[in-house]
Design a protein around this motif. Structure first.
Motif, PDB file in Angstrom:
ATOM      1  N   VAL A  31      51.881 -10.339-131.857  1.00 53.93           N
ATOM      2  CA  VAL A  31      51.901  -8.887-132.020  1.00 53.93           C
ATOM      3  C   VAL A  31      52.017  -8.155-130.693  1.00 53.93           C
ATOM      4  O   VAL A  31      51.773  -8.714-129.620  1.00 53.93           O
ATOM      5  CB  VAL A  31      50.623  -8.389-132.736  1.00 53.93           C
ATOM      6  N   TYR A  32      52.438  -6.897-130.818  1.00 49.95           N
ATOM      7  CA  TYR A  32      52.300  -5.919-129.757  1.00 49.95           C
ATOM      8  C   TYR A  32      51.189  -4.962-130.211  1.00 49.95           C
ATOM      9  O   TYR A  32      51.062  -4.678-131.403  1.00 49.95           O
ATOM     10  CB  TYR A  32      53.594  -5.122-129.543  1.00 49.95           C
ATOM     11  N   LEU A  33      50.421  -4.442-129.266  1.00 44.85           N
ATOM     12  CA  LEU A  33      49.304  -3.567-129.593  1.00 44.85           C
ATOM     13  C   LEU A  33      49.390  -2.273-128.805  1.00 44.85           C
ATOM     14  O   LEU A  33      49.816  -2.269-127.641  1.00 44.85           O
ATOM     15  CB  LEU A  33      47.976  -4.275-129.301  1.00 44.85           C
ATOM     16  N   PHE A  34      48.979  -1.195-129.432  1.00 45.64           N
ATOM     17  CA  PHE A  34      49.120   0.136-128.846  1.00 45.64           C
ATOM     18  C   PHE A  34      47.881   0.984-129.147  1.00 45.64           C
ATOM     19  O   PHE A  34      47.240   0.823-130.181  1.00 45.64           O
ATOM     20  CB  PHE A  34      50.340   0.869-129.423  1.00 45.64           C
ATOM     21  N   TRP A  35      47.596   1.899-128.250  1.00 46.82           N
ATOM     22  CA  TRP A  35      46.666   2.995-128.512  1.00 46.82           C
ATOM     23  C   TRP A  35      47.435   4.303-128.322  1.00 46.82           C
ATOM     24  O   TRP A  35      48.099   4.514-127.289  1.00 46.82           O
ATOM     25  CB  TRP A  35      45.468   2.968-127.571  1.00 46.82           C
ATOM     26  N   TYR A  36      47.340   5.152-129.339  1.00 46.19           N
ATOM     27  CA  TYR A  36      47.917   6.487-129.267  1.00 46.19           C
ATOM     28  C   TYR A  36      46.791   7.511-129.371  1.00 46.19           C
ATOM     29  O   TYR A  36      45.779   7.282-130.053  1.00 46.19           O
ATOM     30  CB  TYR A  36      48.900   6.723-130.420  1.00 46.19           C
ATOM     31  N   VAL A  93      49.568  -1.680-134.399  1.00 45.80           N
ATOM     32  CA  VAL A  93      50.075  -3.027-134.164  1.00 45.80           C
ATOM     33  C   VAL A  93      51.475  -3.145-134.730  1.00 45.80           C
ATOM     34  O   VAL A  93      51.814  -2.496-135.723  1.00 45.80           O
ATOM     35  CB  VAL A  93      49.132  -4.076-134.813  1.00 45.80           C
ATOM     36  N   SER A  94      52.308  -3.930-134.080  1.00 53.77           N
ATOM     37  CA  SER A  94      53.607  -4.276-134.642  1.00 53.77           C
ATOM     38  C   SER A  94      53.842  -5.754-134.388  1.00 53.77           C
ATOM     39  O   SER A  94      53.282  -6.323-133.438  1.00 53.77           O
ATOM     40  CB  SER A  94      54.743  -3.446-134.031  1.00 53.77           C
ATOM     41  N   ALA A  95      54.654  -6.368-135.225  1.00 52.97           N
ATOM     42  CA  ALA A  95      55.051  -7.734-134.980  1.00 52.97           C
ATOM     43  C   ALA A  95      55.876  -7.771-133.708  1.00 52.97           C
ATOM     44  O   ALA A  95      56.693  -6.864-133.450  1.00 52.97           O
ATOM     45  CB  ALA A  95      55.854  -8.279-136.158  1.00 52.97           C
ATOM     46  N   ALA A  96      55.674  -8.783-132.894  1.00 56.15           N
ATOM     47  CA  ALA A  96      56.399  -8.898-131.632  1.00 56.15           C
ATOM     48  C   ALA A  96      57.884  -9.156-131.882  1.00 56.15           C
ATOM     49  O   ALA A  96      58.264  -9.688-132.924  1.00 56.15           O
ATOM     50  CB  ALA A  96      55.808 -10.029-130.797  1.00 56.15           C
ATOM     51  N   LYS A 101      58.046  -2.136-137.609  1.00 63.90           N
ATOM     52  CA  LYS A 101      57.282  -0.920-137.808  1.00 63.90           C
ATOM     53  C   LYS A 101      55.924  -1.020-137.139  1.00 63.90           C
ATOM     54  O   LYS A 101      55.405  -2.112-136.894  1.00 63.90           O
ATOM     55  CB  LYS A 101      57.080  -0.681-139.304  1.00 63.90           C
ATOM     56  N   LEU A 102      55.353   0.161-136.860  1.00 64.66           N
ATOM     57  CA  LEU A 102      53.977   0.243-136.406  1.00 64.66           C
ATOM     58  C   LEU A 102      53.057   0.382-137.622  1.00 64.66           C
ATOM     59  O   LEU A 102      53.338   1.155-138.537  1.00 64.66           O
ATOM     60  CB  LEU A 102      53.780   1.460-135.507  1.00 64.66           C
ATOM     61  N   THR A 103      51.980  -0.377-137.604  1.00 62.56           N
ATOM     62  CA  THR A 103      50.923  -0.221-138.604  1.00 62.56           C
ATOM     63  C   THR A 103      49.712   0.345-137.882  1.00 62.56           C
ATOM     64  O   THR A 103      49.245  -0.223-136.901  1.00 62.56           O
ATOM     65  CB  THR A 103      50.580  -1.561-139.265  1.00 62.56           C
ATOM     66  N   PHE A 104      49.228   1.481-138.399  1.00 61.47           N
ATOM     67  CA  PHE A 104      48.144   2.199-137.734  1.00 61.47           C
ATOM     68  C   PHE A 104      46.798   1.975-138.418  1.00 61.47           C
ATOM     69  O   PHE A 104      46.725   1.731-139.637  1.00 61.47           O
ATOM     70  CB  PHE A 104      48.427   3.709-137.751  1.00 61.47           C
ATOM     71  N   GLY A 105      45.745   2.103-137.625  1.00 63.01           N
ATOM     72  CA  GLY A 105      44.408   2.204-138.185  1.00 63.01           C
ATOM     73  C   GLY A 105      44.163   3.620-138.679  1.00 63.01           C
ATOM     74  O   GLY A 105      45.027   4.504-138.568  1.00 63.01           O
ATOM     75  N   THR A 106      42.976   3.843-139.205  1.00 61.92           N
ATOM     76  CA  THR A 106      42.639   5.145-139.783  1.00 61.92           C
ATOM     77  C   THR A 106      42.189   6.162-138.742  1.00 61.92           C
ATOM     78  O   THR A 106      41.961   7.319-139.069  1.00 61.92           O
ATOM     79  CB  THR A 106      41.541   5.003-140.837  1.00 61.92           C
TER      80      THR A 106
ATOM     81  N   LYS B 100      61.354  -6.282-126.449  1.00 62.23           N
ATOM     82  CA  LYS B 100      60.110  -5.526-126.440  1.00 62.23           C
ATOM     83  C   LYS B 100      60.406  -4.074-126.782  1.00 62.23           C
ATOM     84  O   LYS B 100      61.383  -3.510-126.303  1.00 62.23           O
ATOM     85  CB  LYS B 100      59.431  -5.630-125.074  1.00 62.23           C
ATOM     86  N   GLU B 101      59.550  -3.495-127.592  1.00 66.38           N
ATOM     87  CA  GLU B 101      59.819  -2.147-128.095  1.00 66.38           C
ATOM     88  C   GLU B 101      58.568  -1.295-128.033  1.00 66.38           C
ATOM     89  O   GLU B 101      57.491  -1.743-128.415  1.00 66.38           O
ATOM     90  CB  GLU B 101      60.313  -2.214-129.534  1.00 66.38           C
ATOM     91  N   THR B 102      58.718  -0.068-127.564  1.00 66.47           N
ATOM     92  CA  THR B 102      57.644   0.911-127.582  1.00 66.47           C
ATOM     93  C   THR B 102      58.166   2.170-128.244  1.00 66.47           C
ATOM     94  O   THR B 102      59.240   2.657-127.898  1.00 66.47           O
ATOM     95  CB  THR B 102      57.158   1.232-126.159  1.00 66.47           C
ATOM     96  N   GLN B 103      57.418   2.690-129.207  1.00 71.95           N
ATOM     97  CA  GLN B 103      57.827   3.890-129.921  1.00 71.95           C
ATOM     98  C   GLN B 103      57.139   5.124-129.332  1.00 71.95           C
ATOM     99  O   GLN B 103      55.934   5.128-129.121  1.00 71.95           O
ATOM    100  CB  GLN B 103      57.501   3.760-131.411  1.00 71.95           C
ATOM    101  N   TYR B 104      57.951   6.152-129.085  1.00 71.86           N
ATOM    102  CA  TYR B 104      57.472   7.412-128.532  1.00 71.86           C
ATOM    103  C   TYR B 104      57.654   8.501-129.587  1.00 71.86           C
ATOM    104  O   TYR B 104      58.749   8.650-130.144  1.00 71.86           O
ATOM    105  CB  TYR B 104      58.235   7.773-127.254  1.00 71.86           C
ATOM    106  N   PHE B 105      56.585   9.250-129.821  1.00 74.87           N
ATOM    107  CA  PHE B 105      56.576  10.187-130.938  1.00 74.87           C
ATOM    108  C   PHE B 105      56.888  11.619-130.521  1.00 74.87           C
ATOM    109  O   PHE B 105      56.565  12.050-129.407  1.00 74.87           O
ATOM    110  CB  PHE B 105      55.200  10.164-131.621  1.00 74.87           C
ATOM    111  N   GLY B 106      57.482  12.334-131.454  1.00 77.08           N
ATOM    112  CA  GLY B 106      57.687  13.759-131.297  1.00 77.08           C
ATOM    113  C   GLY B 106      56.462  14.526-131.774  1.00 77.08           C
ATOM    114  O   GLY B 106      55.476  13.929-132.205  1.00 77.08           O
ATOM    115  N   PRO B 107      56.520  15.869-131.709  1.00 76.53           N
ATOM    116  CA  PRO B 107      55.363  16.696-132.073  1.00 76.53           C
ATOM    117  C   PRO B 107      55.129  16.779-133.580  1.00 76.53           C
ATOM    118  O   PRO B 107      54.061  17.209-134.017  1.00 76.53           O
ATOM    119  CB  PRO B 107      55.723  18.058-131.501  1.00 76.53           C
TER     120      PRO B 107
END
Lengths: 114, 114
Positions: A31-36, A93-96, A101-106, B100-107
């Motif tokens: 996986v790839y992991l992100f914090w937004y 998280v997304s599959a590497a 797609k990104l799957t988000f927590g709540t 490798k992919e990173t998603q950037y969001f709009g408003p």
């Protein structure tokens, strides 16, 4: 398929105190992991990401997260929070490999108080 | 560089109407994804497009459709609106770099269905 669990819906903390926002994920593939971060009435801003390499990743505003594969976690930490850190934080998280797609927590609402 | 832009910012519709939301990706990004964020929840994946081809679709009814244009901008269409379609609709653009992919969001576009 991937899933994300953010156990804490709200985290209140005093200014200048440390904070940890917890994130656990589930996936059968790498996986790839992100914090937004999402401020009120705004879109999502990328805070930090783990794609590969060092398991400890840092943001420009003092946050850090560590990818722990054995515990399937990607907790977000900051040693000293500021009032301006008050916001909603989403772990994703997304599959590497890209194109997934990104799957988000709540989400976890961080409220910094004086 | 300009980030992801979305229009309109806010929209009010009545049940049964249709709506078109627009997104312009970051310059050089060829992939666009759409997410729905209902109040109090994390974003849910709707569609992903890459080079004008649909690459993924989330668990949404056929009332939801999208397309990507030669300039990589995108439209999300929703027909026969329901009250439950009220949400923040987020567009994200991404650049695939060596897998490798990173998603950037709009408003986002905030849609209210009455």
């Amino acid at each position: 398929a991937q899933s994300v669990t953010q156990l804490d819906s709200q985290v209140p903390v005093f200014e200048e105190a440390p904070v940890e926002l917890r994130c656990n994920y589930s996936s059968s593939v790498s996986v790839y992991l992100f914090w937004y971060v999402q401020y009120p009435n705004q879109g999502l801003q990328l805070l930090l990401k783990y794609l590969s390499g060092s398991t400890l990743v840092e943001s420009i505003n003092g946050f850090e997260a560590e990818f722990n594969k054995s515990q399937t976690s990607f907790h977000l930490r900051k040693p000293s929070v500021h009032i301006s850190d008050t916001a909603e934080y989403f772990c994703a998280v997304s599959a590497a490999g890209g194109g997934n797609k990104l799957t988000f927590g709540t989400g976890t609402q961080l409220k910094v108080e004086l | 560089d300009a980030g992801v832009t979305q229009s309109p910012t806010h929209l009010i519709k009545t049940r049964g109407q249709h709506v078109t939301l627009r997104c312009s990706p970051i310059s050089g990004h060829k992939s666009v994804s759409w997410y729905q964020q209902v109040l109090g929840q994390g974003p849910q994946f709707i569609f992903q497009y890459y080079e004008k081809e649909e690459r993924g679709r989330g668990n949404f009814p056929d009332r939801f459709s999208a397309r990507q244009f030669p300039n990589y901008s995108s439209e999300l269409n929703v027909n026969a609106l329901l009250l439950g379609d009220s949400a923040l609709y987020l567009c994200a653009s991404s650049l695939w770099d060596q897998g490798k992919e990173t998603q950037y969001f709009g408003p986002g576009t905030r849609l209210l269905v009455l």
